[in-house]
Design an enzyme around this catalytic site. Structure first.
Site, mmCIF file in Angstrom:
data_model
loop_
_atom_site.group_PDB
_atom_site.id
_atom_site.type_symbol
_atom_site.label_atom_id
_atom_site.label_comp_id
_atom_site.label_asym_id
_atom_site.label_seq_id
_atom_site.Cartn_x
_atom_site.Cartn_y
_atom_site.Cartn_z
ATOM 1 N N TYR A 1 -14.224 -1.447 9.407
ATOM 2 C CA TYR A 1 -12.846 -1.206 9.496
ATOM 3 C C TYR A 1 -12.354 -1.563 10.553
ATOM 4 C CZ TYR A 1 -8.718 2.046 9.476
ATOM 5 O OH TYR A 1 -7.382 2.822 9.686
ATOM 6 N N LEU B 1 1.687 3.607 -2.114
ATOM 7 C CA LEU B 1 1.450 4.813 -2.783
ATOM 8 C C LEU B 1 0.229 5.730 -1.973
ATOM 9 C CD1 LEU B 1 0.969 3.528 -6.505
ATOM 10 C CD2 LEU B 1 2.753 4.642 -5.148
ATOM 11 N N GLN C 1 -1.616 7.535 1.691
ATOM 12 C CA GLN C 1 -1.129 8.552 2.784
ATOM 13 C C GLN C 1 0.103 8.201 3.321
ATOM 14 O OE1 GLN C 1 -3.842 9.921 5.635
ATOM 15 N NE2 GLN C 1 -2.771 11.833 5.959
ATOM 16 N N GLY D 1 0.959 -1.247 0.044
ATOM 17 C CA GLY D 1 -0.079 -0.018 -0.073
ATOM 18 C C GLY D 1 0.775 1.272 -0.072
ATOM 19 N N LYS E 1 -9.493 -3.991 12.059
ATOM 20 C CA LYS E 1 -8.301 -3.548 12.560
ATOM 21 C C LYS E 1 -7.921 -4.500 14.037
ATOM 22 C CE LYS E 1 -6.270 -0.966 9.871
ATOM 23 N NZ LYS E 1 -4.896 -1.305 9.260
ATOM 24 N N ILE F 1 -4.181 10.614 10.802
ATOM 25 C CA ILE F 1 -2.832 11.110 10.612
ATOM 26 C C ILE F 1 -3.017 12.256 9.709
ATOM 27 C CG2 ILE F 1 -0.520 10.542 9.291
ATOM 28 C CD1 ILE F 1 -1.119 7.502 9.908
ATOM 29 N N ASP G 1 2.164 -1.850 -4.417
ATOM 30 C CA ASP G 1 0.574 -1.194 -4.267
ATOM 31 C C ASP G 1 -0.374 -2.057 -5.149
ATOM 32 O OD1 ASP G 1 -0.404 1.491 -2.651
ATOM 33 O OD2 ASP G 1 -1.766 0.344 -4.011
ATOM 34 N N ILE G 2 -1.348 -2.129 -5.228
ATOM 35 C CA ILE G 2 -2.524 -2.756 -6.319
ATOM 36 C C ILE G 2 -2.501 -2.036 -7.538
ATOM 37 C CG2 ILE G 2 -4.590 -1.756 -5.213
ATOM 38 C CD1 ILE G 2 -5.971 -4.311 -5.719
HETATM 39 P P1 NAD Z 1 -4.584 5.033 2.208
HETATM 40 O O1 NAD Z 1 -5.912 4.434 1.991
HETATM 41 O O2 NAD Z 1 -4.080 6.350 1.874
HETATM 42 O O3 NAD Z 1 -3.663 3.995 1.225
HETATM 43 C C1 NAD Z 1 -3.675 2.599 1.101
HETATM 44 C C2 NAD Z 1 -3.201 1.958 0.016
HETATM 45 O O4 NAD Z 1 -3.415 0.527 -0.110
HETATM 46 C C3 NAD Z 1 -3.497 2.676 -1.076
HETATM 47 O O5 NAD Z 1 -2.429 3.099 -2.215
HETATM 48 C C4 NAD Z 1 -4.344 1.463 -2.028
HETATM 49 O O6 NAD Z 1 -4.057 1.281 -3.370
HETATM 50 C C5 NAD Z 1 -3.522 0.249 -1.310
HETATM 51 N N1 NAD Z 1 -4.477 -0.994 -1.378
HETATM 52 C C6 NAD Z 1 -5.782 -1.284 -1.262
HETATM 53 N N2 NAD Z 1 -6.115 -2.397 -1.581
HETATM 54 C C7 NAD Z 1 -5.067 -3.118 -1.792
HETATM 55 C C8 NAD Z 1 -4.791 -4.553 -1.999
HETATM 56 N N3 NAD Z 1 -5.616 -5.388 -2.190
HETATM 57 N N4 NAD Z 1 -3.438 -4.820 -2.151
HETATM 58 C C9 NAD Z 1 -2.315 -3.799 -2.145
HETATM 59 N N5 NAD Z 1 -2.649 -2.767 -1.914
HETATM 60 C C10 NAD Z 1 -4.064 -2.031 -1.706
HETATM 61 O O7 NAD Z 1 -4.146 4.634 3.651
HETATM 62 P P2 NAD Z 1 -3.014 5.218 4.660
HETATM 63 O O8 NAD Z 1 -3.656 6.424 5.209
HETATM 64 O O9 NAD Z 1 -1.908 5.259 3.734
HETATM 65 O O10 NAD Z 1 -2.884 3.988 5.747
HETATM 66 C C11 NAD Z 1 -1.918 2.999 5.838
HETATM 67 C C12 NAD Z 1 -2.114 2.059 6.957
HETATM 68 O O11 NAD Z 1 -2.226 3.022 8.243
HETATM 69 C C13 NAD Z 1 -3.556 1.639 6.862
HETATM 70 O O12 NAD Z 1 -3.532 0.091 7.368
HETATM 71 C C14 NAD Z 1 -4.491 2.173 7.745
HETATM 72 O O13 NAD Z 1 -5.332 1.417 8.417
HETATM 73 C C15 NAD Z 1 -3.471 2.479 8.657
HETATM 74 N N6 NAD Z 1 -3.977 3.799 9.408
HETATM 75 C C16 NAD Z 1 -4.051 4.963 8.812
HETATM 76 C C17 NAD Z 1 -4.355 6.257 9.671
HETATM 77 C C18 NAD Z 1 -4.579 7.570 8.873
HETATM 78 O O14 NAD Z 1 -5.023 8.550 9.027
HETATM 79 N N7 NAD Z 1 -4.134 7.631 7.623
HETATM 80 C C19 NAD Z 1 -4.733 5.960 10.816
HETATM 81 C C20 NAD Z 1 -4.805 4.736 11.505
HETATM 82 C C21 NAD Z 1 -4.219 3.905 10.847
HETATM 83 C C1 AKB Z 2 -10.087 6.618 9.253
HETATM 84 O O1 AKB Z 2 -10.545 7.803 9.610
HETATM 85 O O2 AKB Z 2 -10.479 5.591 8.941
HETATM 86 C C2 AKB Z 2 -8.141 6.576 9.468
HETATM 87 C C3 AKB Z 2 -8.086 6.069 10.742
HETATM 88 C C4 AKB Z 2 -8.051 6.976 12.098
HETATM 89 O O3 AKB Z 2 -7.863 4.977 10.852
HETATM 90 N N1 AKB Z 2 -7.808 7.921 9.367
#
Ligand code: NAD
Ligand code: AKB
Length: 315
Positions: free
Chosen positions: A137, A6, A8, A4, A141, A167, A30-31
């Site tokens: 979700y 690509l 955030q 994943g 988790k 984040i 990434d996918i």
């Molecule tokens: P995001 O949605 O920005 O990125 C997720 C990436 O996963 C995307 O680039 C998407 O193309 C890729 N993806 C989706 N399905 C896929 C698959 N089947 N195979 C491979 N790749 C796939 O998410 P993020 O914000 O970068 O989050 C990264 C991790 O951190 C996640 O596990 C998320 O749960 C966790 N997280 C994020 C936040 C946040 O605020 N951003 C908060 C808590 C936890």
């Molecule tokens: C969401 O809002 O789904 C994420 C998280 C807090 O896991 N940013």
């Protein structure tokens, strides 16, 4: 290897890992394909729900550390709960299973404040507490945290993880979460001076700035395991503020900025999550300390986004 990559988090974690461990030592996956022209280094298309391909990539590149970021986030997961289950649960199981088979040294799994539920104490949600998430979700988790524990205790896979709050970052836009308003508000403030916010002014959630979030992942992956009692699902906190407080802090830099509050279904999700979290276990076990507070983060975000819009890197 980063899955994943690509998204955030991956957009900023991957270059940081490359700086630290060498360009040729970090494989982004990434996918979807990276945007043309983006300088990315090693990249492979990888759908984490495809166990055969996960095994193939890990074997081909002789992977020793995995940062498993691929997931479907909370709001997107409520639109497509079956997909969220498949990617977040089956994808994680594939990563853990292949890690066991190919003796991957360490795996990082980011859980979320979404793994808590309305029965969790809303202020300073403890490290070990009642957890009954209400979104798909959050359910994935929490189940993911338990699956990581299972692979750690049963097979000795060294899987470590944190529970991230929302984040906030300036590089890539967030990918379908509930805390996305806290990032969108900055973009609209800088480019339009007005934002329609999908949670109420009073909504308070825990947040963290991306540089702290990345440092947390790297520090936890590098710490000597003998220091860890929890090893997985560490609460990590940065700051807590309401949407209204964020609006006011942004207005200190952009005085004409206005926000209209029009809560939608994401308000209901936010109300099941804690307002702040207690990260004392992370502080005690591996020395975690966030460096950014609300005012420091807002100043940095606005400075970075203004530059990007001025240079035409964002439109
Ligand atoms: P995001 O949605 O920005 O990125 C997720 C990436 O996963 C995307 O680039 C998407 O193309 C890729 N993806 C989706 N399905 C896929 C698959 N089947 N195979 C491979 N790749 C796939 O998410 P993020 O914000 O970068 O989050 C990264 C991790 O951190 C996640 O596990 C998320 O749960 C966790 N997280 C994020 C936040 C946040 O605020 N951003 C908060 C808590 C936890
Ligand atoms: C969401 O809002 O789904 C994420 C998280 C807090 O896991 N940013």
């Amino acid at each position: 290897m980063v899955t994943g990559a690509l998204g955030q988090v991956g957009t900023e974690l991957t270059p940081r890992l490359r700086e630290r461990y060498g360009m040729e030592n970090v494989l982004a996956t990434d996918i979807r394909e990276p945007v043309e022209g983006a300088h990315l280094g090693l990249f492979e298309l990888l759908d984490v729900t495809d166990l055969h391909r996960v095994r193939e990539v890990i074997k081909e590149y002789d992977i020793d550390y995995i940062f498993h970021l691929a997931a479907i986030l909370s709001a997107a997961g409520e639109m497509r709960p079956q997909l969220a289950w498949r990617v977040n649960i089956e994808g994680l199981r594939n990563i853990l299973e292949a890690s066991r088979e190919f003796e991957v040294e360490r795996v990082f799994f980011p859980s979320s404040i979404a793994s808590f539920g309305p029965e969790t104490p809303r202020e300073m949600a403890p490290q070990d507490t009642i957890m009954r998430p209400k979104t798909m979700y959050g359910i994935t988790k929490l189940a993911g945290e338990l699956l990581c524990d299972y692979y750690y205790y049963k097979y000795g896979v060294d899987v470590r993880g944190v529970r991230y709050p929302g984040i906030i970052s300036s590089e890539a836009l967030p990918g379908g979460g509930t805390t996305d308003y806290a990032v969108e508000m900055f973009h609209y403030a800088v480019k339009e001076g007005h934002y329609v916010c999908f949670v109420s002014r009073e909504t308070v959630l825990p947040m963290i700035y991306m540089p702290d979030a990345i440092r947390a992942a790297i520090e936890l992956m590098e710490v000597d395991i003998s220091r860890l009692k929890h090893h997985n699902a560490f609460n990590v906190s940065g700051m807590s503020f309401s949407a209204g407080e964020l609006e006011e802090e942004i207005r200190r830099h952009i005085p004409h900025f206005t926000v209209e509050y029009r809560p939608d279904f994401r308000q209901g999700i936010a109300e099941t999550w804690p307002r702040s979290i207690d990260d004392s276990a992370a502080r005690e076990e591996w020395g975690w300390r966030p460096l950014y507070n609300l005012s420091f983060m807002v100043e940095d975000m606005i400075m970075k986004l203004k530059k990007k819009y001025e240079k035409g890197l964002l439109s």
